[in-house]
Design a protein around this motif. Structure first.
Motif, PDB file in Angstrom:
ATOM      1  N   GLY A 363       0.778  -1.227   0.000  1.00 26.18           N
ATOM      2  CA  GLY A 363       0.000   0.000   0.000  1.00 26.18           C
ATOM      3  C   GLY A 363       0.808   1.275   0.000  1.00 26.18           C
ATOM      4  N   LEU A 386      -1.343  -2.247  -3.903  1.00 22.83           N
ATOM      5  CA  LEU A 386      -1.582  -1.475  -5.118  1.00 22.83           C
ATOM      6  C   LEU A 386      -1.069  -2.321  -6.280  1.00 22.83           C
ATOM      7  N   ASN A 401      -6.404   0.820  -4.676  1.00 21.98           N
ATOM      8  CA  ASN A 401      -5.868  -0.415  -4.123  1.00 21.98           C
ATOM      9  C   ASN A 401      -6.835  -1.580  -4.355  1.00 21.98           C
TER      10      ASN A 401
END
Length: 412
Positions: A363, A386, A401
């Motif tokens: 992330g 991601l 995401n």
């Protein structure tokens, strides 16, 4: 946290091969590590590198965040947003299609797919899992599904315009232009639909290798051309009018002793700038091609399956190991490399101002200086992976995401 590994796909009869070879992919060495029980250790070469503290040299501000719906999780479709005309368009596996104001994140409209037949026609269609796109152009927003539906919406209002069907899942964003909608499905077929009516005009098919990286990206449009990056490492130029092949060029050769060795996918949308087409392959090759003729202009031994970031004089590519390279746009030579994200399942790249931007499995969004590749800033969004490359427009960068959360950033 252990990164989600590179996802491979195969025909049904080769499903066993997928299981056998999955552990050979980047960052995967044990059953424990595959299922998320592994522990990060800087002394283990197959684990994702630990991030080190940096002194930020870029001031990055978070503008807004939004929730598009239930995201892809571990499906490997790399679903991401698109920006056009001051709006961000995004979709999630379950949650519909959304339009947001680029600067504020305010919702402009939402679209939820509805059943069209039978007694449940007034209810949300939970069976429509939106995966491919959205794509935007010529007043349309077009989305594909895991079941092969193609749905065209009015970009201004979100009203449904038409539906069509293809024979396989759609995980690539449709491309829209020249009065047509071009949809790439996961069986190697590109279908062209009339943008006004949804009537199919033509289709073109490329055989898919027995084993390939799971993921496709959009075809790219040029005057009279549709350029498609294929799973066998080639790029083909088709006539936009009728789908006739105009030329074909290999970016990387699908060579090796095993199906895994031969994986050469071009899963990032090629970039057309002027008359030059740039394409990059999972086999760590990037090629500059003269768009009208298909003639190679230069080749680089650095690249990957993700999208290419483009600046005035640089291309930014990420390879399967997580190394980020800045390439000279004129000749393809490596100007710098950043290995500080090794085995972190780095996304394709975008360019925001004087920085290259990538995301990772944990992330984090990373800003790298375009001139030397040094880390300039870092932000974390939601703590979930991601997978889609960031997108940038009007100075605003947006990421999505795997839980369907969107976040927008601006350089101060």
């Amino acid at each position: 946290m252990t990164p989600s590994r590179t996802v491979v796909r195969a025909t049904t009869k080769h499903a066993t091969a997928v299981l056998l070879c999955a552990f050979a992919l980047a960052g995967c060495s044990t059953v424990k590590g595959w299922f998320g029980g592994g522990k990060k250790d800087d002394g283990k070469p197959n684990e994702p590198v630990e991030l080190t503290d940096i002194t930020p040299t870029a001031n990055v501000a978070k503008l807004w965040s939004a929730q598009a719906g239930k995201g892809e999780d571990r499906m490997g479709v790399r679903q991401g947003p698109v920006i056009a005309d001051g709006r961000v368009y995004a979709a999630a596996i379950e949650g519909g299609v959304h339009a947001y104001d680029l600067q504020t994140g305010k919702t402009v409209w939402d679209y939820q797919p509805m059943r069209q037949q039978g007694e449940d026609s007034g209810k949300k269609d939970k069976d429509i899992r939106l995966s491919g796109g959205p794509g935007v152009g010529e007043g349309l927003v077009v989305i594909g599904s895991l079941e092969g539906e193609v749905i065209a919406l009015d970009a201004a209002s979100g009203a449904e315009k038409w539906r069509a069907k293809v024979g396989n899942e759609v995980i690539a964003a449709p491309a829209i232009g020249m009065g047509m909608v071009f949809v790439r499905s996961n069986d190697g077929r590109l279908s062209a639909f009339d943008a006004a009516s949804g009537e199919r005009r033509w289709f073109w098919t490329r055989d898919v290798p027995m084993l390939s990286v799971r993921g496709n990206d959009s075809p790219v449009l040029g005057p009279g051309f549709v350029f498609v990056g294929n799973d066998d490492g080639s790029v083909v130029a088709l006539s936009a009018t009728d789908g006739r092949p105009m030329w074909e060029q290999a970016v990387a050769q699908a060579e090796g002793r095993t199906e895994l060795d031969r994986m050469a996918d071009i899963d990032g949308t090629p970039v057309l700038e002027g008359s030059t087409l740039y394409a990059s392959s999972f086999k760590k090759q990037t090629l500059a091609i003269d768009g009208p003729s298909g003639r190679p202009m230069w080749s680089s031994e650095h690249g990957g399956a993700g999208r290419i970031g483009v600046s005035a004089d640089r291309l930014v590519v990420t390879d399967p190991t997580g190394t980020v390279f800045g390439l000279d746009k004129a000749g393809g030579s490596a100007m710098w490399q950043q290995a500080g994200l090794a085995r972190r399942n780095v996304t394709g790249a975008a360019v925001q101002g004087d920085y290259a931007v990538v995301g990772d499995f944990d992330g984090y969004v990373h800003w790298l200086k375009l001139d030397n590749g040094e880390f300039a800033a870092r932000q974390r969004v939601g703590g979930k992976a991601l997978r889609a490359a960031p997108v940038v427009s009007d100075g605003v960068l947006v990421v999505q995401n795997v839980e369907g959360e969107l976040t927008a950033f601006k350089l101060q």
